[in-house]
Design an enzyme around this catalytic site. Sequence first.
Site, PDB file in Angstrom:
ATOM      1  N   SER A 168      22.509  32.090 103.117  1.00  0.00           N
ATOM      2  CA  SER A 168      23.163  32.904 104.134  1.00  0.00           C
ATOM      3  C   SER A 168      24.078  32.117 105.069  1.00  0.00           C
ATOM      4  CB  SER A 168      22.123  33.653 104.982  1.00  0.00           C
ATOM      5  OG  SER A 168      21.382  32.751 105.784  1.00  0.00           O
ATOM      6  N   LYS A 214      20.882  31.081 111.945  1.00  0.00           N
ATOM      7  CA  LYS A 214      22.153  31.808 111.969  1.00  0.00           C
ATOM      8  C   LYS A 214      23.050  31.195 113.037  1.00  0.00           C
ATOM      9  CE  LYS A 214      20.465  35.040 109.163  1.00  0.00           C
ATOM     10  NZ  LYS A 214      20.885  35.100 107.739  1.00  0.00           N
TER      11      LYS A 214
END
Length: 247
Positions: A29, A99
């Site tokens: 990701s 993230k």
Amino acid sequence: MPLLIGIALVLALLIKTFLVQAFSIPSDSMQNTLQRGDRVLVDKLTPWFGSEPERGEVVVFHDPGGWLESTATPEPNVVQKFLSFIGLMPSAEEKDLIKRVIAVGGDTVECKKNGPVEVNGKALDEKSYIFPGDTPCNDEPFGPLKVPDGRIWVMGDHRQNSLDSRYHQELPGHGTVSTDEVVGRAIVVAWPVNRWAALSVPATFDQQGINAAGIAMAAAPGALGLAGAAPLVLWRRRRLTGGRTAG
């Protein structure tokens, strides 16, 4: 020798608890910034002094609740558990995510189909870190929405392969993550050696005007404080002057 080993283990535990901790990247990701299997070092010291996550930083945070429900957690052996406990090996049991912080408390963030991500009305130039061929948000447009104080809006660099804030807006927090859940900022890729790199904040997050909303909010309490303090200062000045005159 046992004493030296004991001291080394205690130091390793203290470093893991208060300074830095290693984390393993389990998914794609954050490509190409981070690859599956990379080991990153996370700064855990600055949050102890009240530092809050900032736009553009790559952060590790605990699952806010429901983000990793369908993700199986591997069961490590005894040796792996021990090494993880003292910080010599990334934890395989904890449900943590990594993230990039896109917006912080007080920011307004949005992204329309075929458009860039905008923070406080400023378009982000994400070419330096977004995965080649990805769009900023065509798979899941969002906003505009205002990030509550004490929370952050996060997105993966591999946008079309990242179940980030955009995909959890139905949960408590509406996709945002509490800063209390943030473990720390990922500062460097430490392993493998051929991928060693510092994880700096992209220049687009320093563009002029992006902090306008935050500065306005920060200035408001200061202005109110000055307004409230002025009568007190004047009252004390009169009292002191009166006292000197009477004396």
